[in-house]
Design an enzyme around this catalytic site. Structure first.
Site, PDB file in Angstrom:
ATOM      1  N   GLU A  95      13.751  52.109 -10.695  1.00 26.41           N
ATOM      2  CA  GLU A  95      15.024  51.443 -11.052  1.00 26.41           C
ATOM      3  C   GLU A  95      15.071  50.032 -10.479  1.00 26.41           C
ATOM      4  O   GLU A  95      16.103  49.589  -9.975  1.00 26.41           O
ATOM      5  CB  GLU A  95      16.216  52.255 -10.526  1.00 26.41           C
ATOM      6  CG  GLU A  95      16.395  53.604 -11.171  1.00 26.41           C
ATOM      7  CD  GLU A  95      16.968  53.530 -12.579  1.00 26.41           C
ATOM      8  OE1 GLU A  95      17.547  52.477 -12.935  1.00 26.41           O
ATOM      9  OE2 GLU A  95      16.810  54.509 -13.315  1.00 26.41           O
TER      10      GLU A  95
HETATM   11  C1  LIG Z   1       7.954  58.644  -9.676  1.00 28.02           C
HETATM   12  C2  LIG Z   1       8.278  57.519 -10.596  1.00 28.02           C
HETATM   13  C3  LIG Z   1       9.165  57.707 -11.628  1.00 28.02           C
HETATM   14  C4  LIG Z   1       9.430  56.679 -12.521  1.00 28.02           C
HETATM   15  N1  LIG Z   1      10.227  56.915 -13.604  1.00 28.02           N
HETATM   16  C5  LIG Z   1      10.331  55.959 -14.548  1.00 28.02           C
HETATM   17  C6  LIG Z   1      11.014  56.221 -15.771  1.00 28.02           C
HETATM   18  O1  LIG Z   1      11.533  57.329 -15.975  1.00 28.02           O
HETATM   19  N2  LIG Z   1      11.061  55.255 -16.724  1.00 28.02           N
HETATM   20  C7  LIG Z   1      10.488  54.045 -16.528  1.00 28.02           C
HETATM   21  O2  LIG Z   1      10.564  53.231 -17.412  1.00 28.02           O
HETATM   22  N3  LIG Z   1       9.849  53.748 -15.387  1.00 28.02           N
HETATM   23  C8  LIG Z   1       9.750  54.685 -14.404  1.00 28.02           C
HETATM   24  N4  LIG Z   1       9.072  54.406 -13.243  1.00 28.02           N
HETATM   25  C9  LIG Z   1       8.426  53.121 -13.118  1.00 28.02           C
HETATM   26  C10 LIG Z   1       9.052  52.206 -12.085  1.00 28.02           C
HETATM   27  O3  LIG Z   1      10.265  51.713 -12.538  1.00 28.02           O
HETATM   28  C11 LIG Z   1       8.028  51.126 -11.773  1.00 28.02           C
HETATM   29  O4  LIG Z   1       7.013  51.723 -11.000  1.00 28.02           O
HETATM   30  C12 LIG Z   1       8.618  49.942 -11.072  1.00 28.02           C
HETATM   31  O5  LIG Z   1       9.453  49.231 -11.918  1.00 28.02           O
HETATM   32  C13 LIG Z   1       7.537  49.012 -10.523  1.00 28.02           C
HETATM   33  O6  LIG Z   1       6.598  48.696 -11.498  1.00 28.02           O
HETATM   34  P1  LIG Z   1       5.042  48.845 -11.178  1.00 28.02           P
HETATM   35  O7  LIG Z   1       4.815  50.201 -10.660  1.00 28.02           O
HETATM   36  O8  LIG Z   1       4.299  48.431 -12.361  1.00 28.02           O
HETATM   37  O9  LIG Z   1       4.800  47.871  -9.985  1.00 28.02           O
HETATM   38  P2  LIG Z   1       4.605  46.284 -10.081  1.00 28.02           P
HETATM   39  O10 LIG Z   1       5.602  45.716 -10.992  1.00 28.02           O
HETATM   40  O11 LIG Z   1       3.185  46.001 -10.330  1.00 28.02           O
HETATM   41  O12 LIG Z   1       4.992  45.872  -8.603  1.00 28.02           O
HETATM   42  C14 LIG Z   1       4.107  45.990  -7.485  1.00 28.02           C
HETATM   43  C15 LIG Z   1       4.736  45.271  -6.304  1.00 28.02           C
HETATM   44  O13 LIG Z   1       4.869  43.882  -6.615  1.00 28.02           O
HETATM   45  C16 LIG Z   1       6.185  43.430  -6.463  1.00 28.02           C
HETATM   46  N5  LIG Z   1       6.477  42.445  -7.492  1.00 28.02           N
HETATM   47  C17 LIG Z   1       6.296  42.569  -8.814  1.00 28.02           C
HETATM   48  N6  LIG Z   1       6.694  41.467  -9.436  1.00 28.02           N
HETATM   49  C18 LIG Z   1       7.162  40.637  -8.513  1.00 28.02           C
HETATM   50  C19 LIG Z   1       7.728  39.336  -8.537  1.00 28.02           C
HETATM   51  N7  LIG Z   1       7.917  38.675  -9.684  1.00 28.02           N
HETATM   52  N8  LIG Z   1       8.099  38.790  -7.382  1.00 28.02           N
HETATM   53  C20 LIG Z   1       7.953  39.448  -6.222  1.00 28.02           C
HETATM   54  N9  LIG Z   1       7.414  40.658  -6.130  1.00 28.02           N
HETATM   55  C21 LIG Z   1       7.024  41.260  -7.278  1.00 28.02           C
HETATM   56  C22 LIG Z   1       7.030  44.680  -6.590  1.00 28.02           C
HETATM   57  O14 LIG Z   1       8.274  44.549  -5.908  1.00 28.02           O
HETATM   58  C23 LIG Z   1       6.140  45.733  -5.987  1.00 28.02           C
HETATM   59  O15 LIG Z   1       6.330  45.777  -4.600  1.00 28.02           O
HETATM   60  C24 LIG Z   1       8.836  55.418 -12.328  1.00 28.02           C
HETATM   61  C25 LIG Z   1       7.973  55.219 -11.246  1.00 28.02           C
HETATM   62  C26 LIG Z   1       7.679  56.246 -10.396  1.00 28.02           C
HETATM   63  C27 LIG Z   1       6.724  56.012  -9.275  1.00 28.02           C
END
Ligand SMILES: Cc1cc2nc3c(=O)[nH]c(=O)nc-3n(C[C@H](O)[C@H](O)[C@H](O)COP(=O)(O)OP(=O)(O)OC[C@H]3O[C@@H](n4cnc5c(N)ncnc54)[C@H](O)[C@@H]3O)c2cc1C
Lengths: 596, 249
Positions: A441
């Site tokens: 979220e």
């Molecule tokens: C158990 C679980 C359930 C989930 N359920 C859902 C779901 O039902 N539906 C859905 O759509 N998604 C879901 N998600 C996905 C979740 O919303 C994403 O994992 C989250 O948005 C982060 O994206 P990412 O994992 O690709 O990490 P990334 O976006 O790659 O981020 C990695 C790190 O980089 C940081 N970062 C990224 N961009 C920036 C920036 N511009 N500036 C500074 N820091 C940055 C982030 O804060 C993070 O610490 C779920 C994830 C998990 C683990």
């Protein structure tokens, strides 16, 4: 089983802190009264304890399995969800018009707290479903509402939110899922969605996916994203469930916690046509999705606070019953050991948990009550003010509990020592479950950027100003009580400092530098907001102790102690962070990748 | 058929009960209260009989303080048609309650009076039996199955040796055991409907009964802690210990 929530505290927050009965007096809630709310919470408590909590450890140890054809989940999950649905919880907070019971959001969240604390892995399914139903209520076409709302509200269909993709998590601008117009309002959806909670299971008749996708030829980036409703099984115009809609389960993700919530990688339209219909306007999908996020964010924060609360109550019970060590002054090795709750350091760990958890619960229910007041306030100016407040408070209500109630779980493990680290006790599971909350979220970091980069700046700082004004009004009210003077003036000073800090950060012409420490800003504002919540709770408690000193004085003195703890041990951290922020320090920003 | 169901408000079965430090009772401050689980089974059974077309009206009754209204509302939400609270601030004891229920039976003239077999607070297991004796009605206690058949009701009872079925002439008293049914969860819409159902409050004097306690609680204490068990090497050793140490065989 040790209770995972504190009904006494919930009652204090609802009836004393938030004057729920004042809200129930509004015409919108005329059919409800305190007896109804109590009975609703009793039912929630019963189902939460008997159906959700009872299988929490077993579900954690037996995560859903995909055998290449279908997903199997231990049967207690369906039994629990059936009990939840048959009791009427999915429809609880929806309007009568939509087939709901029109219970206040604050009551639905309080009930939610019981389910989340008992077993968040099961509670996540209806949590997502409520989000989908909320979206449909606000933006669905009459046909979409007619087809999907009734089965979502009676538990026959569950919902999911499909935003993330393997290559696009925080940066939704980069999603690749396509929606190609196919005439008659239909679109063909194709693409891969990652991390989808509740994406595939046999817990109900059908699954309704809310999918973000791009219509070819639209604007680049987030301005080209649209929202679609895409059912797992097709639904005919008469509501009859038809054949598969070509959404393939590519695999399950194996997680640290939240293990009972099946988490999926889904391929849309890989093996045939996958149909969806547009929700809201073309290219406005992200706004549509986020518009409805207030209640969802409160629910995520509530999940975090509830896990924190469950851990706190377990640790408290444990500390009272675990004999270990003696008082400093007791030199006799033959004397009986004391329960560890007698040690100052254990009290510190417990007070930290109490102040985080009860502070977070207060904020979450406060926000939920604002959502209700937004629906009942007659005065448009007041409604506008509430909208501003919710804009700035809900990201904090999601993020602060996610970060600090996780910290509370860490302390709960510490109170149990080695036993806390063992799987025979629930606190390590609670920690693992809670660890998700700062990630999904919107990650903690992304919310920091959103708060400092957007929320405090929009409408010439109107959200921020409204928040400071409100906190000051409560400070003035509390200052009328002598014993709260010190806290009132501490908080007033912190708010003044917050205004200065925010001005400095916004005033910095270099946007990158201004936002370099945004996460620290988020934590700091959260601490000030929670201090405000504690001042308000202390105000209620002081009034009670003055008017009825013989009624449960220890409960109210405990509130005053927790307030003192937060002001003495925690608020100074915000002061230190503000001094760092005002320096616009660029150590992190200027560290080059090669220098690590 | 008209059914009266008597229910009691007790400490919630999920709460860990603590003895008061002065030994005068158990800790009641701040403790969650709920309908006695056996009473819940009685209400559930009455509602199932009604749903099966075998009962016309269900009246839930309780004897106790004003806050017993909450469990009566619960009974109404499960499906009772109306409720009566006999309001008293006195401690309620089996004989006083049985006399009160008799007075209600004479007023309401039910065909069946259903109660839980016991309340989990004091575990007395007396009220139903006393009520049947006072009324001179047949009783079927520890019911695990209830079947009305023209003018009578067959009650399968749990007894030490197994199960026994008795056939009672109506009107009769039934007390319910654990295996009779699994009570449903209250449905939220029914909580709201229950608000509109009738709940009468009467005083013991209106019924001409005296609820003054006749029993005095001398002392309440924790049961002594169970000692840890041991493993024996052989069946022979077990028999030996049972015979010579425990002296049970
Ligand atoms: C158990 C679980 C359930 C989930 N359920 C859902 C779901 O039902 N539906 C859905 O759509 N998604 C879901 N998600 C996905 C979740 O919303 C994403 O994992 C989250 O948005 C982060 O994206 P990412 O994992 O690709 O990490 P990334 O976006 O790659 O981020 C990695 C790190 O980089 C940081 N970062 C990224 N961009 C920036 C920036 N511009 N500036 C500074 N820091 C940055 C982030 O804060 C993070 O610490 C779920 C994830 C998990 C683990």
């Amino acid at each position: 089983m040790t209770a995972t929530f504190n009904r006494r505290d919930l009652d204090f927050l609802l009836y004393e802190f938030l004057d729920l009965e004042g809200l129930l007096a509004q015409p919108r809630y005329a059919k409800h009264d305190r007896a109804v709310v109590d009975a609703v919470l009793d039912t929630a408590e019963k189902i939460a304890v008997e159906q959700f909590q009872a299988c929490a450890a077993e579900l954690d140890a037996n995560e859903p399995v995909f055998d290449g054809r279908g997903v199997s989940i231990i049967p207690q999950v369906k039994t629990a969800l059936d009990a939840y649905s048959q009791a009427g919880f999915p429809a609880a907070s929806f309007d009568y018009e939509a087939g709901g019971l029109q219970l206040p959001c604050v009551v639905a969240q309080a009930a939610g707290a019981m389910f989340y604390g008992a077993n968040i892995s099961i509670a996540a399914y209806p949590l997502l479903t409520t989000g989908v139903a909320n979206l449909l209520c606000a933006y669905g076409s009459p046909e979409q509402k007619a087809l999907f709302l009734p089965p979502l509200l009676d538990g026959r269909f569950f919902g999911t939110m499909c935003l993330s993709e393997p290559q696009a998590g925080s940066s939704l601008a980069d999603i690749r899922t396509k929606a190609t117009p196919a005439g008659a309002g239909h679109y063909l959806i194709s693409g891969t969605k990652m991390w989808i909670s509740g994406g595939e299971h046999e817990l109900c008749e059908n699954i309704v996916h809310m999918v973000l996708a791009k219509i070819p030829g639209g604007p680049a980036g987030v301005k080209g994203i649209s929202l679609f409703i895409v059912p797992k099984l097709r639904v005919g115009p008469d509501g009859a469930i038809g054949g598969p809609n070509n959404i393939a389960l590519a695999g399950l993700n194996h997680k640290m916690g939240y293990r009972g919530t099946v988490n999926t990688l889904l391929n849309f339209g890989e093996s045939g046509e996958c149909h969806g219909t547009l929700v809201g306007e073309r290219h406005k999908g992200l706004q549509t999705m986020f518009h409805m996020m207030n209640e969802a964010r409160i629910a995520v924060g509530m999940g975090a606070a509830s896990a924190g609360c469950a851990g706190y109550l377990y640790a408290l019970e444990y500390a009272k019953g675990r004999p270990q060590g003696r008082r400093m002054r007791d030199k006799d090795p033959a004397s009986p050991p004391v329960p560890i709750i007698e040690h100052a350091d254990i009290k510190r760990l417990l007070l930290t948990q109490k102040s985080y958890v009860e502070g977070a619960l207060a904020l979450l229910l406060y926000c939920a009550r604002l959502v209700d007041e937004q629906k009942t306030a007659g005065d448009p100016a007041r409604r506008r003010e509430i909208a501003l407040l919710l804009d700035i408070l809900t990201p904090i209500a999601k993020s602060w509990p996610s970060e600090f109630c996780l910290e509370a779980n860490k302390h709960a493990i510490q109170v149990l020592g080695g036993y806390g680290y063992a799987r025979d006790y629930p606190v390590e599971r609670l920690y693992r479950d809670n660890r998700l909350n700062p990630i999904h979220e919107g990650t903690h970091g992304i919310h920091g950027l959103d708060l400092l980069g957007r929320k405090v700046r929009i409408a010439e700082g109107a959200c921020f100003t409204a928040l400071c004004r409100l906190i000051r009004a409560d400070i003035d009210a509390a200052a009328s009580i002598e014993s709260l003077h010190e806290y009132a003036s501490d908080l007033a000073a912190a708010v003044g400092e917050l205004e200065v800090t925010t001005r400095v950060l916004i005033g910095c012409g270099d946007l990158e530098r201004s936002l370099a420490n945004a996460t620290i800003y988020l934590d700091m504002v959260g601490h000030i907001v929670i201090a405000w919540m504690w001042l308000k709770q202390a105000h209620c408690a002081s009034r009670h102790l003055a008017s009825s000193p013989d009624q449960e004085p220890e409960f109210y003195r405990g509130k005053l102690k927790a307030c003192r703890y937060f002001f003495v041990y925690e608020l100074p951290r915000a002061r230190a962070q503000m001094s760092l922020l005002q320096k616009l320090d660029d150590t992190c920003l200027t560290m080059a990748a090669g220098q690590f | 058929m008209k059914i009266l169901v008597a229910i009691k408000r007790v400490i919630d079965a999920n709460v860990r009960v603590r003895v008061r430090s002065d030994g005068a009772g158990v800790e009641m401050a701040n403790v969650k209260m709920a309908m006695n689980p056996f009473c819940e089974i009685a209400v559930e059974e009455a509602v199932r009989l009604q749903e099966a077309g075998k009962a016309r009206e269900i009246v839930a009754v309780s004897v106790g303080a004003g806050n017993c209204q909450d469990i009566l509302r619960t009974a109404l939400a499960i499906g009772a048609d109306r409720a009566i609270l006999v309001e008293t601030d006195l401690e309620t004891q089996p004989l006083g309650v049985a006399k009160t229920l008799r007075a209600l039976a004479e007023r309401e003239k039910p065909d069946l009076f259903m109660l839980g077999k016991q309340a989990v607070d004091d575990d007395n297991n007396q009220t139903g039996q006393m009520l049947a004796a006072l009324l001179g009605w047949p009783q079927g206690t520890f019911a695990s199955k209830v079947e009305p058949v023209d003018g009578r009701v067959n009650v399968m009872r749990e007894i030490d040796g197994g199960l026994e079925t008795v056939s009672l002439k109506l009107p009769a008293v039934i007390t319910t055991d654990l295996r009779l049914n699994e009570p449903r969860y209250v449905k939220l819409p029914n909580i709201m409907k229950a608000k509109k159902k009738r709940l009468d409050i009467v005083k013991p004097v209106d019924l001409g009964v005296d609820l003054a306690p006749r029993l005095k609680i001398v002392k309440v204490a924790e049961p002594s802690k169970r000692k840890a068990g041991i493993k024996v090497e052989s069946a022979q050793a077990l028999v030996d210990k049972l015979r010579n140490e425990a002296k049970v065989i």
